[in-house]
Design a protein around this motif. Structure first.
Motif, PDB file in Angstrom:
ATOM      1  N   ASN A  71       0.957 -14.733 -23.513  1.00  0.00           N
ATOM      2  CA  ASN A  71       1.894 -15.675 -24.110  1.00  0.00           C
ATOM      3  C   ASN A  71       3.263 -15.495 -23.478  1.00  0.00           C
ATOM      4  O   ASN A  71       3.792 -14.385 -23.425  1.00  0.00           O
ATOM      5  CB  ASN A  71       1.990 -15.418 -25.622  1.00  0.00           C
ATOM      6  N   PRO A  72       3.893 -16.581 -22.990  1.00  0.00           N
ATOM      7  CA  PRO A  72       5.174 -16.441 -22.294  1.00  0.00           C
ATOM      8  C   PRO A  72       6.303 -15.962 -23.187  1.00  0.00           C
ATOM      9  O   PRO A  72       7.340 -15.547 -22.702  1.00  0.00           O
ATOM     10  CB  PRO A  72       5.448 -17.850 -21.775  1.00  0.00           C
ATOM     11  N   GLU A  73       6.149 -16.024 -24.520  1.00  0.00           N
ATOM     12  CA  GLU A  73       7.221 -15.624 -25.422  1.00  0.00           C
ATOM     13  C   GLU A  73       7.096 -14.182 -25.893  1.00  0.00           C
ATOM     14  O   GLU A  73       7.976 -13.675 -26.584  1.00  0.00           O
ATOM     15  CB  GLU A  73       7.250 -16.538 -26.668  1.00  0.00           C
ATOM     16  N   GLN A  74       6.008 -13.471 -25.548  1.00  0.00           N
ATOM     17  CA  GLN A  74       5.744 -12.206 -26.206  1.00  0.00           C
ATOM     18  C   GLN A  74       6.762 -11.114 -25.855  1.00  0.00           C
ATOM     19  O   GLN A  74       6.906 -10.138 -26.568  1.00  0.00           O
ATOM     20  CB  GLN A  74       4.340 -11.719 -25.877  1.00  0.00           C
ATOM     21  N   ASP A  75       7.509 -11.263 -24.764  1.00  0.00           N
ATOM     22  CA  ASP A  75       8.499 -10.262 -24.388  1.00  0.00           C
ATOM     23  C   ASP A  75       9.889 -10.592 -24.914  1.00  0.00           C
ATOM     24  O   ASP A  75      10.836  -9.877 -24.605  1.00  0.00           O
ATOM     25  CB  ASP A  75       8.542 -10.114 -22.865  1.00  0.00           C
ATOM     26  N   TRP A  76      10.019 -11.674 -25.661  1.00  0.00           N
ATOM     27  CA  TRP A  76      11.323 -12.041 -26.217  1.00  0.00           C
ATOM     28  C   TRP A  76      11.445 -11.490 -27.625  1.00  0.00           C
ATOM     29  O   TRP A  76      10.642 -11.781 -28.502  1.00  0.00           O
ATOM     30  CB  TRP A  76      11.506 -13.558 -26.233  1.00  0.00           C
ATOM     31  N   ARG A  77      12.486 -10.669 -27.831  1.00  0.00           N
ATOM     32  CA  ARG A  77      12.719 -10.058 -29.139  1.00  0.00           C
ATOM     33  C   ARG A  77      13.833 -10.830 -29.844  1.00  0.00           C
ATOM     34  O   ARG A  77      14.936 -11.012 -29.298  1.00  0.00           O
ATOM     35  CB  ARG A  77      13.122  -8.590 -28.990  1.00  0.00           C
ATOM     36  N   VAL A  78      13.543 -11.235 -31.081  1.00  0.00           N
ATOM     37  CA  VAL A  78      14.494 -12.020 -31.868  1.00  0.00           C
ATOM     38  C   VAL A  78      14.781 -11.288 -33.177  1.00  0.00           C
ATOM     39  O   VAL A  78      13.852 -10.845 -33.864  1.00  0.00           O
ATOM     40  CB  VAL A  78      13.948 -13.436 -32.172  1.00  0.00           C
ATOM     41  N   LEU A  79      16.074 -11.168 -33.508  1.00  0.00           N
ATOM     42  CA  LEU A  79      16.466 -10.597 -34.795  1.00  0.00           C
ATOM     43  C   LEU A  79      17.010 -11.721 -35.668  1.00  0.00           C
ATOM     44  O   LEU A  79      17.944 -12.423 -35.283  1.00  0.00           O
ATOM     45  CB  LEU A  79      17.549  -9.523 -34.592  1.00  0.00           C
ATOM     46  N   LEU A  80      16.421 -11.909 -36.841  1.00  0.00           N
ATOM     47  CA  LEU A  80      16.828 -12.945 -37.784  1.00  0.00           C
ATOM     48  C   LEU A  80      17.600 -12.297 -38.935  1.00  0.00           C
ATOM     49  O   LEU A  80      17.068 -11.431 -39.631  1.00  0.00           O
ATOM     50  CB  LEU A  80      15.605 -13.680 -38.322  1.00  0.00           C
ATOM     51  N   ILE A  81      18.862 -12.717 -39.147  1.00  0.00           N
ATOM     52  CA  ILE A  81      19.697 -12.167 -40.222  1.00  0.00           C
ATOM     53  C   ILE A  81      20.021 -13.300 -41.193  1.00  0.00           C
ATOM     54  O   ILE A  81      20.697 -14.265 -40.839  1.00  0.00           O
ATOM     55  CB  ILE A  81      21.011 -11.568 -39.663  1.00  0.00           C
ATOM     56  N   ASP A  82      19.546 -13.174 -42.431  1.00  0.00           N
ATOM     57  CA  ASP A  82      19.809 -14.193 -43.452  1.00  0.00           C
ATOM     58  C   ASP A  82      19.616 -13.549 -44.812  1.00  0.00           C
ATOM     59  O   ASP A  82      18.674 -12.765 -45.008  1.00  0.00           O
ATOM     60  CB  ASP A  82      18.858 -15.390 -43.286  1.00  0.00           C
ATOM     61  N   ASP A  83      20.510 -13.883 -45.741  1.00  0.00           N
ATOM     62  CA  ASP A  83      20.411 -13.256 -47.064  1.00  0.00           C
ATOM     63  C   ASP A  83      19.384 -13.943 -47.947  1.00  0.00           C
ATOM     64  O   ASP A  83      19.097 -13.458 -49.055  1.00  0.00           O
ATOM     65  CB  ASP A  83      21.783 -13.250 -47.760  1.00  0.00           C
ATOM     66  N   GLU A  84      18.797 -15.059 -47.505  1.00  0.00           N
ATOM     67  CA  GLU A  84      17.785 -15.763 -48.303  1.00  0.00           C
ATOM     68  C   GLU A  84      16.390 -15.371 -47.819  1.00  0.00           C
ATOM     69  O   GLU A  84      16.013 -15.629 -46.674  1.00  0.00           O
ATOM     70  CB  GLU A  84      17.964 -17.271 -48.200  1.00  0.00           C
ATOM     71  N   ALA A  85      15.635 -14.737 -48.720  1.00  0.00           N
ATOM     72  CA  ALA A  85      14.307 -14.225 -48.357  1.00  0.00           C
ATOM     73  C   ALA A  85      13.377 -15.347 -47.907  1.00  0.00           C
ATOM     74  O   ALA A  85      12.571 -15.168 -46.977  1.00  0.00           O
ATOM     75  CB  ALA A  85      13.695 -13.467 -49.540  1.00  0.00           C
ATOM     76  N   ASP A  86      13.446 -16.523 -48.580  1.00  0.00           N
ATOM     77  CA  ASP A  86      12.558 -17.627 -48.217  1.00  0.00           C
ATOM     78  C   ASP A  86      12.788 -18.079 -46.769  1.00  0.00           C
ATOM     79  O   ASP A  86      11.832 -18.351 -46.033  1.00  0.00           O
ATOM     80  CB  ASP A  86      12.779 -18.815 -49.167  1.00  0.00           C
ATOM     81  N   ILE A  87      14.059 -18.181 -46.397  1.00  0.00           N
ATOM     82  CA  ILE A  87      14.357 -18.604 -45.021  1.00  0.00           C
ATOM     83  C   ILE A  87      13.868 -17.564 -44.022  1.00  0.00           C
ATOM     84  O   ILE A  87      13.283 -17.902 -42.985  1.00  0.00           O
ATOM     85  CB  ILE A  87      15.879 -18.856 -44.859  1.00  0.00           C
ATOM     86  N   ARG A  88      14.067 -16.277 -44.346  1.00  0.00           N
ATOM     87  CA  ARG A  88      13.595 -15.221 -43.435  1.00  0.00           C
ATOM     88  C   ARG A  88      12.090 -15.318 -43.259  1.00  0.00           C
ATOM     89  O   ARG A  88      11.572 -15.204 -42.136  1.00  0.00           O
ATOM     90  CB  ARG A  88      13.959 -13.838 -43.978  1.00  0.00           C
ATOM     91  N   GLU A  89      11.366 -15.572 -44.342  1.00  0.00           N
ATOM     92  CA  GLU A  89       9.902 -15.616 -44.266  1.00  0.00           C
ATOM     93  C   GLU A  89       9.419 -16.817 -43.469  1.00  0.00           C
ATOM     94  O   GLU A  89       8.582 -16.684 -42.571  1.00  0.00           O
ATOM     95  CB  GLU A  89       9.319 -15.659 -45.686  1.00  0.00           C
ATOM     96  N   VAL A  90       9.978 -18.013 -43.768  1.00  0.00           N
ATOM     97  CA  VAL A  90       9.513 -19.238 -43.098  1.00  0.00           C
ATOM     98  C   VAL A  90       9.835 -19.205 -41.601  1.00  0.00           C
ATOM     99  O   VAL A  90       8.986 -19.500 -40.760  1.00  0.00           O
ATOM    100  CB  VAL A  90      10.153 -20.486 -43.763  1.00  0.00           C
ATOM    101  N   VAL A  91      11.082 -18.842 -41.270  1.00  0.00           N
ATOM    102  CA  VAL A  91      11.477 -18.820 -39.857  1.00  0.00           C
ATOM    103  C   VAL A  91      10.706 -17.744 -39.095  1.00  0.00           C
ATOM    104  O   VAL A  91      10.292 -17.949 -37.951  1.00  0.00           O
ATOM    105  CB  VAL A  91      13.005 -18.605 -39.723  1.00  0.00           C
ATOM    106  N   SER A  92      10.470 -16.592 -39.748  1.00  0.00           N
ATOM    107  CA  SER A  92       9.710 -15.514 -39.095  1.00  0.00           C
ATOM    108  C   SER A  92       8.308 -15.970 -38.739  1.00  0.00           C
ATOM    109  O   SER A  92       7.786 -15.676 -37.655  1.00  0.00           O
ATOM    110  CB  SER A  92       9.642 -14.283 -39.996  1.00  0.00           C
TER     111      SER A  92
END
Length: 381
Positions: free
Chosen positions: A2-23
């Motif tokens: 997968n061409p994206e597997q080496d890209w590391r993304v950190l998601l910072i958000d105080d809303e748990a629902d947004i963290r879960e859906v975007v993750s």
């Protein structure tokens, strides 16, 4: 893969629902995702496992997204930051872009907007990395050029020093003889007028020979000094005189006659005197090597009005260069000399120096008919 597997993304958000859906969306797309519920926790993650991309909400309790962006860029300016904002916070989004955020997306977050922003961030990250790699490559090439230039100078210096030792030895031997004569004169009694005149003559000869030794050593030290390139006004007639003084004895040892044809009142040029002298010395050495049985070396200088350039020509009556070798003589490490006579850096160094002076080096040669190298240096406008 997968061409994206080496890209590391950190998601910072105080809303748990947004963290879960975007993750979930990012993980499905192949990204390696880490999350944090607040800015301070996010910064700790940046330090412990640096991501390539940070996605942060702007409105968060405690440390807001603008502060997170500023802190991330201070920790690692290469990390791309995407901010999440509401329509009412567009002014904050603009401020984030001014602080070098790569993009912003608005709530509610759509997959298309999210991945478009990620693609832009990846492009920025990749381009920046390529520019830094290219800059490092240029810096390494510059260091390599400086190293080769210095290596070539040290090789020339070794050959000059061997010749200069002999040249200095002759006047020093003469000085020693004159001093012994003067001691003998002093021991034989008071100096009469005739003996005073002879004594003064000996002192004048000693002074002249010591001055010559001092000038030779001074020129050799100047040539050997490792100094950064310094472009300044250069008087070519003085430069050529130094080259002649340093190489004259070598020419005599090889039974080579020196002829000069230097136009009077040459205008000055802008350049690095040490590097230009290195060019002329290299060409003189090449000419000497081309005439093992002796011959004539001609050093000429004049003005080419058509090109608005000052030219320095070094000609020999030696063996010449075969036509098949002419296209390669300025390549590093190319040499037709026997082992022990060089490793082929001289002419490539001359070529590089003339390029840095926005000038040129040309050659005219025929086997058994001799060779002429010409240095072309732009005149001051």
């Amino acid at each position: 893969m997968n061409p994206e597997q080496d890209w590391r993304v950190l998601l910072i958000d105080d809303e748990a629902d947004i963290r879960e859906v975007v993750s979930i969306s990012l993980t499905d797309a192949g990204y390696r995702v880490a999350t944090a519920a607040d800015g301070r926790t996010g910064l700790l993650r940046v330090q412990s496992e640096p991501p390539q991309i940070v996605i942060t909400d702007i409105r968060m309790p405690g440390m807001d997204g603008i502060q997170v962006l500023d802190a991330v860029k201070k920790l690692n300016p290469d990390i791309e930051v995407i901010v999440i904002t509401a329509f009412a916070d567009l002014e904050l989004a603009v401020k984030a872009l001014q602080l070098d955020a790569s993009d912003f997306i608005t709530k509610p977050i759509s997959d298309s907007a999210l991945h478009l922003a990620l693609n832009r961030a990846k492009t920025r990250y990749t381009v920046r990395k390529q520019l830094k790699d290219y800059t490092r490559l240029l810096e390494k090439e510059k260091e390599d050029q400086a190293r080769i230039l210095h290596q070539d100078k040290m090789m020339s210096l070794g050959r000059l020093a061997a010749s200069v030792v002999h040249e200095i030895n002759n006047p020093l031997s003469g000085i020693l003889n004159y001093i012994r004569l003067m001691h003998r004169i002093l021991r034989s009694g008071p100096l009469g007028a005739e003996r005073q005149e002879k004594f003064q003559g000996y002192l004048d000869l000693v002074d002249k020979e010591l001055s010559r030794c001092t000038q030779i050593v001074s020129n050799l030290l100047t040539f050997s000094r490792k100094s950064p390139p310094a472009f300044e006004t250069v008087h070519i007639d003085d430069l050529l005189e130094r080259c002649i003084l340093l190489s004259r004895h070598r020419l005599q040892l090889q039974k080579i006659d020196l002829a000069t044809d230097i136009q009077p009142d040459l205008p000055p040029v802008t350049g690095d005197a040490n590097q230009l002298q290195q060019c002329v010395i290299n060409l003189i050495f090449n000419a000497v090597d081309a005439m093992p049985a002796g011959g004539t070396l001609t050093l000429a200088a004049g003005i080419d009005r058509g090109k608005n350039r000052l030219t320095i020509a070094v000609s020999d009556t030696g063996c010449g260069i075969e036509e098949k070798n002419l296209p390669h003589i300025f390549e590093p490490f190319f040499t037709t000399k026997q082992e022990g006579y060089g490793v082929g850096l001289g002419l490539s160094t001359v070529y590089g120096i003339m390029q840095r002076h926005q000038g040129a080096v040309t050659v005219d040669s025929r086997p058994a008919k001799g060779t002429t190298f010409r240095l072309e240096i732009p005149l001051e406008r």
